[in-house]
Design a protein around this motif. Sequence first.
Motif, short mmCIF file in Angstrom:
data_model
loop_
_atom_site.label_atom_id
_atom_site.label_comp_id
_atom_site.label_asym_id
_atom_site.label_seq_id
_atom_site.Cartn_x
_atom_site.Cartn_y
_atom_site.Cartn_z
N ASP A 5 0.85 -1.19 0.00
CA ASP A 5 0.00 0.00 0.00
C ASP A 5 0.89 1.25 0.00
O ASP A 5 2.09 1.18 0.28
CB ASP A 5 -0.98 -0.02 1.18
CG ASP A 5 -0.30 0.11 2.54
OD1 ASP A 5 0.49 1.05 2.73
OD2 ASP A 5 -0.59 -0.74 3.40
N PHE A 6 0.29 2.36 -0.32
CA PHE A 6 1.04 3.61 -0.50
C PHE A 6 1.75 4.02 0.79
O PHE A 6 2.91 4.46 0.76
CB PHE A 6 0.11 4.72 -0.97
CG PHE A 6 0.70 5.65 -1.99
CD1 PHE A 6 2.00 6.12 -1.89
CD2 PHE A 6 -0.05 6.08 -3.06
CE1 PHE A 6 2.54 6.99 -2.82
CE2 PHE A 6 0.47 6.94 -4.01
CZ PHE A 6 1.77 7.39 -3.89
N ASP A 7 1.09 3.90 1.93
CA ASP A 7 1.72 4.29 3.19
C ASP A 7 2.96 3.44 3.49
O ASP A 7 3.98 3.96 3.94
CB ASP A 7 0.73 4.18 4.35
CG ASP A 7 -0.35 5.25 4.28
OD1 ASP A 7 -0.03 6.39 3.92
OD2 ASP A 7 -1.52 4.93 4.60
N THR A 8 2.86 2.15 3.22
CA THR A 8 4.00 1.26 3.44
C THR A 8 5.12 1.59 2.47
O THR A 8 6.29 1.63 2.85
CB THR A 8 3.57 -0.22 3.29
OG1 THR A 8 2.52 -0.48 4.23
CG2 THR A 8 4.74 -1.16 3.54
N LEU A 9 4.78 1.88 1.22
CA LEU A 9 5.77 2.27 0.22
C LEU A 9 6.53 3.51 0.68
O LEU A 9 7.75 3.57 0.59
CB LEU A 9 5.06 2.54 -1.12
CG LEU A 9 5.93 2.98 -2.27
CD1 LEU A 9 5.45 2.32 -3.56
CD2 LEU A 9 5.91 4.48 -2.43
N ILE A 10 5.81 4.48 1.22
CA ILE A 10 6.44 5.72 1.69
C ILE A 10 7.39 5.43 2.84
O ILE A 10 8.54 5.90 2.85
CB ILE A 10 5.36 6.75 2.09
CG1 ILE A 10 4.61 7.24 0.84
CG2 ILE A 10 5.99 7.93 2.84
CD1 ILE A 10 3.34 8.02 1.15
N ARG A 12 8.87 2.57 3.71
CA ARG A 12 10.02 1.79 3.27
C ARG A 12 10.98 2.65 2.47
O ARG A 12 12.21 2.53 2.61
CB ARG A 12 9.54 0.60 2.43
CG ARG A 12 8.81 -0.46 3.27
CD ARG A 12 8.19 -1.53 2.44
NE ARG A 12 9.23 -2.36 1.80
CZ ARG A 12 8.96 -3.24 0.84
NH1 ARG A 12 7.72 -3.42 0.41
NH2 ARG A 12 9.93 -3.95 0.31
N SER A 13 10.45 3.55 1.66
CA SER A 13 11.30 4.46 0.87
C SER A 13 12.11 5.36 1.78
O SER A 13 13.31 5.56 1.56
CB SER A 13 10.43 5.30 -0.07
OG SER A 13 9.81 4.49 -1.05
N LYS A 14 11.47 5.92 2.79
CA LYS A 14 12.17 6.79 3.73
C LYS A 14 13.25 6.03 4.49
O LYS A 14 14.35 6.56 4.70
CB LYS A 14 11.16 7.43 4.69
CG LYS A 14 10.30 8.49 4.01
CD LYS A 14 9.06 8.88 4.77
CE LYS A 14 9.28 9.47 6.10
NZ LYS A 14 8.04 10.00 6.73
N THR A 18 17.24 6.87 4.42
CA THR A 18 18.00 7.11 5.64
C THR A 18 19.28 6.26 5.65
O THR A 18 20.35 6.75 6.00
CB THR A 18 17.14 6.79 6.88
OG1 THR A 18 16.02 7.70 6.90
CG2 THR A 18 17.93 6.95 8.17
N ALA A 19 19.16 5.01 5.23
CA ALA A 19 20.33 4.13 5.17
C ALA A 19 21.35 4.66 4.15
O ALA A 19 22.56 4.66 4.41
CB ALA A 19 19.91 2.71 4.81
N TYR A 20 20.87 5.13 3.00
CA TYR A 20 21.78 5.70 2.01
C TYR A 20 22.45 6.97 2.54
O TYR A 20 23.62 7.23 2.25
CB TYR A 20 21.07 6.00 0.69
CG TYR A 20 20.98 4.81 -0.23
CD1 TYR A 20 22.12 4.13 -0.64
CD2 TYR A 20 19.76 4.39 -0.72
CE1 TYR A 20 22.05 3.04 -1.49
CE2 TYR A 20 19.67 3.30 -1.58
CZ TYR A 20 20.82 2.64 -1.97
OH TYR A 20 20.74 1.57 -2.81
N LEU A 79 10.90 9.55 -6.48
CA LEU A 79 9.83 10.56 -6.38
C LEU A 79 9.25 10.62 -4.98
O LEU A 79 8.96 11.70 -4.46
CB LEU A 79 8.74 10.28 -7.42
CG LEU A 79 9.16 10.53 -8.86
CD1 LEU A 79 8.08 10.03 -9.81
CD2 LEU A 79 9.44 12.01 -9.10
N THR A 80 9.11 9.46 -4.36
CA THR A 80 8.61 9.40 -2.99
C THR A 80 9.58 10.09 -2.04
O THR A 80 9.17 10.88 -1.18
CB THR A 80 8.40 7.92 -2.58
OG1 THR A 80 7.50 7.31 -3.51
CG2 THR A 80 7.84 7.80 -1.19
N VAL A 81 10.86 9.81 -2.20
CA VAL A 81 11.90 10.40 -1.35
C VAL A 81 11.99 11.91 -1.57
O VAL A 81 12.06 12.69 -0.60
CB VAL A 81 13.25 9.73 -1.63
CG1 VAL A 81 14.41 10.52 -1.05
CG2 VAL A 81 13.26 8.30 -1.10
N ILE A 82 12.00 12.33 -2.81
CA ILE A 82 12.13 13.76 -3.12
C ILE A 82 10.94 14.54 -2.56
O ILE A 82 11.11 15.60 -1.95
CB ILE A 82 12.30 13.97 -4.64
CG1 ILE A 82 13.67 13.44 -5.08
CG2 ILE A 82 12.13 15.44 -5.01
CD1 ILE A 82 13.81 13.27 -6.58
#
Length: 107
Positions: A5-10, A12-14, A18-20, A79-82
């Motif tokens: 789902d979109f919330d989970t995608l967001i 996980r992306s964040k 953070t790890a990067y 796009l999610t991260v930006i």
Amino acid sequence: MEKTDFDTLIERSKNIRTAYHQLELQHHGSKWTIEEDTLAFLTDAGLVGRNTMSQQGRWPKTETDAELKHKLGECVWWLTVIADRMNIDIKDAVEHFLTKTENLLEK
């Protein structure tokens, strides 16, 4: 593969970003700026174009489906991260775009 789902995608992306950031600090002494993130996204978006040309037989490279799939996913991630880094609600941005475009096409 399980759907996300979109919330989970967001989230996980964040977490990945953070790890990067930690790797960037380790290797360069600073985190990438939003501008650097955006440039990285544009580079990956260009690779989507090139891999699409290849997949469609318009560029002399073969076996690009796996790389194309990866780059498409990476572009969504970027796009999610930006959006997050710029304090833009990506869900709201996508909803706004979809609604506006649907309304334009219904006329």
